[in-house]
Scaffold this motif. Sequence first.
Motif, short mmCIF file in Angstrom:
data_model
loop_
_atom_site.label_atom_id
_atom_site.label_comp_id
_atom_site.label_asym_id
_atom_site.label_seq_id
_atom_site.Cartn_x
_atom_site.Cartn_y
_atom_site.Cartn_z
N PHE A 5 0.83 -1.20 0.00
CA PHE A 5 0.00 0.00 0.00
C PHE A 5 0.86 1.26 0.00
N SER A 6 1.96 1.24 0.74
CA SER A 6 2.86 2.40 0.76
C SER A 6 3.40 2.69 -0.63
N VAL A 122 -6.75 4.78 4.70
CA VAL A 122 -5.61 4.69 3.79
C VAL A 122 -4.31 4.82 4.60
N GLY A 123 -4.30 5.68 5.60
CA GLY A 123 -3.11 5.85 6.43
C GLY A 123 -2.76 4.61 7.21
N LYS A 124 -3.77 3.87 7.64
CA LYS A 124 -3.52 2.63 8.36
C LYS A 124 -2.78 1.64 7.48
N LEU A 125 -3.05 1.71 6.18
CA LEU A 125 -2.42 0.80 5.23
C LEU A 125 -1.12 1.33 4.64
N SER A 126 -0.89 2.66 4.73
CA SER A 126 0.25 3.17 3.98
C SER A 126 1.17 4.14 4.72
N PRO A 129 1.44 9.15 9.47
CA PRO A 129 0.95 10.53 9.65
C PRO A 129 -0.44 10.76 9.03
N LEU A 130 -0.73 10.07 7.94
CA LEU A 130 -2.06 10.19 7.34
C LEU A 130 -3.12 9.58 8.26
N ARG A 131 -2.78 8.48 8.89
CA ARG A 131 -3.70 7.85 9.85
C ARG A 131 -3.96 8.78 11.03
N THR A 132 -2.90 9.39 11.56
CA THR A 132 -3.06 10.32 12.68
C THR A 132 -3.93 11.50 12.27
#
Length: 179
Positions: A5-6, A122-126, A129-132
Motif C-alpha cells: 500500500f505504501s 488509507v493511512g492505516k495501510l500506507s 501521519p495520514l492515519r493520525t
Amino acid sequence: MQALFSSAARSYFRSPWSWWAWSLILPAAALMTRWVQPTAGPRATLFLWSVFILIGGVIEGALIVRGSAVTERTPLAGWVLRTQGNLSLVAVALSVLLLVLGHAEFLPALWLLLIGHSFYAVGKLSFQPLRTAGGLLQAGGIVALVPPVDGLIAFAACTFVACLWVGLGVRRDLRSEAA
C-alpha cells in the motif's frame, strides 16, 4: 501488505508542498465562507469552494505529475483511487441532501468525518501521519456537531493541523530516505 500500500500511495507522499498548500487552501475557504455565504449567497459560496479546490488540485496534480517518473502505477493504486472517488460521490450526495433539508451547518462536520475516515483507512495501510491526521479530522467532525461550536472554524482548524501534520511526515520521510 503495508509496504504494498505504501508503494501504491507513494505519489501522494513525494512532496510535502501539496499537503502544506491544502493546509492553507481549505482553512481559507472555510473562513471566507463565513463572510461570503451571508453576503453573497449560495452560488458565490459554491464558486468560492470550486475555485479553491481547483487551485489545490492544480498544485497537487503538478507535484504528482512531476514525481510520476519515479513511481509506477499499480492495480492497488487504481483501487485506492476508485474507492476514494466513491467516497467523494457519497460525500456529494449527502451534502446535497443536507442542503435540500436546510441543514448546511452540518456540512463541515460531514466533510471532516468523511475525509477523516478516508485518511485514517488509507493511512492505516500506507502512512502513519495520514492515519493520525484522519483521527484528528474525525474528532473534529464530532466536535463540529456540538451546538456551540462553529463548524467552519472546526473545519479550518482541523484541516490546517491535519494537512500540516501529513506534510511534516512526508518531509521527515524524505529526509530519512536521503540520509
